[in-house]
Scaffold this active site. Structure first.
Site, mmCIF file in Angstrom:
data_model
loop_
_atom_site.group_PDB
_atom_site.id
_atom_site.type_symbol
_atom_site.label_atom_id
_atom_site.label_comp_id
_atom_site.label_asym_id
_atom_site.label_seq_id
_atom_site.Cartn_x
_atom_site.Cartn_y
_atom_site.Cartn_z
ATOM 1 N N ASP A 100 0.818 -1.205 0.000
ATOM 2 C CA ASP A 100 0.000 0.000 0.000
ATOM 3 C C ASP A 100 0.859 1.266 0.000
ATOM 4 O OD1 ASP A 100 -2.399 1.285 0.019
ATOM 5 O OD2 ASP A 100 -2.895 0.846 2.105
ATOM 6 N N ARG A 146 -0.384 9.132 -10.080
ATOM 7 C CA ARG A 146 -0.409 7.901 -9.279
ATOM 8 C C ARG A 146 0.345 6.747 -9.951
ATOM 9 N NH1 ARG A 146 -4.196 7.027 -5.363
ATOM 10 N NH2 ARG A 146 -4.360 4.848 -5.970
ATOM 11 N N HIS A 192 3.031 3.454 -8.838
ATOM 12 C CA HIS A 192 2.941 2.018 -9.131
ATOM 13 C C HIS A 192 4.223 1.517 -9.801
ATOM 14 C CE1 HIS A 192 -1.111 2.116 -7.850
ATOM 15 N NE2 HIS A 192 -1.601 2.731 -8.899
ATOM 16 N N LEU A 207 11.803 -20.339 -3.743
ATOM 17 C CA LEU A 207 10.715 -19.478 -3.263
ATOM 18 C C LEU A 207 9.470 -19.584 -4.153
ATOM 19 C CD1 LEU A 207 9.731 -16.986 -1.487
ATOM 20 C CD2 LEU A 207 10.676 -15.557 -3.301
HETATM 21 C C1 V07 Z 1 1.713 -4.181 -9.619
HETATM 22 C C2 V07 Z 1 3.472 -2.748 -8.536
HETATM 23 C C3 V07 Z 1 3.711 -3.026 -7.077
HETATM 24 C C4 V07 Z 1 2.890 -2.146 -6.171
HETATM 25 C C5 V07 Z 1 1.450 -2.544 -6.052
HETATM 26 C C6 V07 Z 1 0.505 -2.232 -7.206
HETATM 27 C C7 V07 Z 1 1.148 -2.010 -8.535
HETATM 28 C C8 V07 Z 1 4.177 -6.671 -9.909
HETATM 29 C C9 V07 Z 1 3.131 -7.278 -10.576
HETATM 30 C C10 V07 Z 1 3.113 -8.611 -11.164
HETATM 31 C C11 V07 Z 1 1.932 -9.338 -11.230
HETATM 32 C C12 V07 Z 1 1.927 -10.639 -11.775
HETATM 33 C C13 V07 Z 1 3.096 -11.182 -12.225
HETATM 34 C C14 V07 Z 1 4.271 -10.469 -12.170
HETATM 35 C C15 V07 Z 1 4.285 -9.196 -11.638
HETATM 36 C C16 V07 Z 1 2.080 -6.347 -10.519
HETATM 37 C C17 V07 Z 1 0.012 -5.403 -10.800
HETATM 38 C C18 V07 Z 1 0.408 -4.265 -10.126
HETATM 39 C C19 V07 Z 1 -1.369 -5.502 -11.339
HETATM 40 F F1 V07 Z 1 3.094 -12.436 -12.728
HETATM 41 N N1 V07 Z 1 3.814 -5.474 -9.488
HETATM 42 N N2 V07 Z 1 2.544 -5.244 -9.848
HETATM 43 N N3 V07 Z 1 0.825 -6.441 -10.996
HETATM 44 N N4 V07 Z 1 2.109 -3.030 -8.940
#
Ligand code: V07
Length: 246
Positions: free
Chosen positions: A26, A39, A43, A137
Site C-alpha cells: 500500500d 499515481r 505504481h 521461493l
Molecule cells: C503491480 C506494482 C507493485 C505495487 C502494487 C501495485 C502495482 C508486480 C506485478 C506482477 C503481477 C503478476 C506477475 C508479475 C508481476 C504487478 C500489478 C500491479 C497488477 F506475474 N507489481 N505489480 N501487478 N504493482
C-alpha cells in the site's frame, strides 16, 4: 546487524525466517502525490520494491511470498490507472523472469485471472509455465483477488460436489475448504506485512491469515527496502520466540 542473512538455518537456528509471508503493498498513490507525480508513477516505482522484496525473501529462505498486486475492488479506480496496472505484470516479467528463474523461484497467481486482459494473462501464463519445475521461493501474485470471493467460489464448488453425491455434508472438513482455495498449498500465512500506515486486512487472505502475525509500518510501498523487510522479520522472530510460536 544482519550477519545471519548469509548463514544457513543450521548455523543460525535462532533466526529462522517465517515460512509464508504476505504483503499488502500500500501507499503507491500517496508516494506519487507527495512528489506531485501522477499515481501511476507510484505504481511503477513500487515494482522496484517488488523486485527487492522477492530477492530478500529468496535470500532468507522464505518458502512462500504472496503479494497483493490487484484486488477485486481495484476495478473502481480510473480507467487509465487500471489499464496501466494491467501492463505491469508483463513489464515486470520481461525484465525479471530470467533472474527469478536463476533463483529457482516458482511463480504462481491467485485470483480471478480470467477477467484480466489477454496480454496480461499470457505474460503470467508464460512465467508460471517457465518456472513450474522450480523448487525455491514460491512467489504468488494475488491478482484480481478477494478473500470473500475466494470463499464464495470454494463454497459453490463444494456445494456442487455435494449435489453430485461425491461428498456428504458431514464429510466437509477444513481440509475440504483448503483444497478449494486459490492459494493452493499455501493454506496458512505466518506474517502479513502492510505498508503505508493502514491497519486493515482489506479482504486479503481471510482464511489463510487466521493465525498470522501482523506487521504494520508507515513506510510507503515504493520506499519499502530490504532493511524494512528484515526489520519486519526480526520483529516477527522476537514475537514468536517470546510467545512460543503458533
Ligand atoms: C503491480 C506494482 C507493485 C505495487 C502494487 C501495485 C502495482 C508486480 C506485478 C506482477 C503481477 C503478476 C506477475 C508479475 C508481476 C504487478 C500489478 C500491479 C497488477 F506475474 N507489481 N505489480 N501487478 N504493482
Amino acid at each position: 546487524m544482519f550477519q545471519w542473512l548469509n548463514q544457513t538455518k543450521e548455523s543460525a537456528p535462532e533466526q529462522t525466517a517465517p515460512a509464508h509471508v504476505a504483503i499488502i503493498m500500500d501507499g503507491n498513490g500517496r508516494w506519487a502525490k507527495k512528489r506531485g507525480l501522477p499515481r501511476i508513477m507510484g505504481h511503477r516505482e513500487g515494482m522496484k520494491s517488488v523486485r527487492e522484496a522477492v530477492r530478500t525473501a529468496s535470500d532468507l529462505g522464505v518458502s512462500s511470498l504472496t503479494l497483493y498486486a490487484f484486488s477485486t475492488e481495484n476495478w473502481s479506480r480510473p480507467e487509465e490507472e487500471v489499464s496501466f496496472l494491467m501492463k505491469l505484470p508483463g513489464q515486470f516479467l520481461e525484465t525479471d523472469l530470467k533472474d527469478l528463474a536463476a533463483r529457482n523461484v516458482k511463480v504462481e497467481v491467485a485470483g480471478e485471472v480470467e477477467r484480466l486482459p489477454v496480454f496480461t494473462r499470457d505474460a503470467i501464463a508464460q512465467a508460471v509455465e517457465e518456472t513450474r519445475e522450480n523448487t525455491g521461493l514460491k512467489l504468488v501474485f494475488a491478482l484480481n483477488y478477494g478473500g470473500r470471493d475466494e470463499l464464495l467460489k470454494a463454497t459453490r464448488r463444494i456445494a456442487e460436489r455435494v449435489k453430485a453425491c461425491e461428498l456428504s455434508p458431514e464429510e466437509i472438513t477444513e481440509a475440504t475448504i483448503e483444497s478449494e482455495l486459490m492459494t493452493g498449498s499455501i493454506t496458512h500465512v505466518d506474517l502479513v506485512i502492510r505498508t503505508s500506515g493502514e491497519q486493515r486486512l482489506s479482504n486479503f487472505l481471510l482464511w489463510q491469515a487466521a493465525y498470522a502475525e501482523f506487521y504494520f509500518t508507515d513506510v510507503l510501498w515504493p520506499d519499502f527496502r530490504r532493511e524494512h523487510f528484515l526489520k519486519a522479520i526480526e520483529d516477527y522472530n522476537l514475537r514468536t520466540r517470546r510467545f512460543g510460536g503458533v
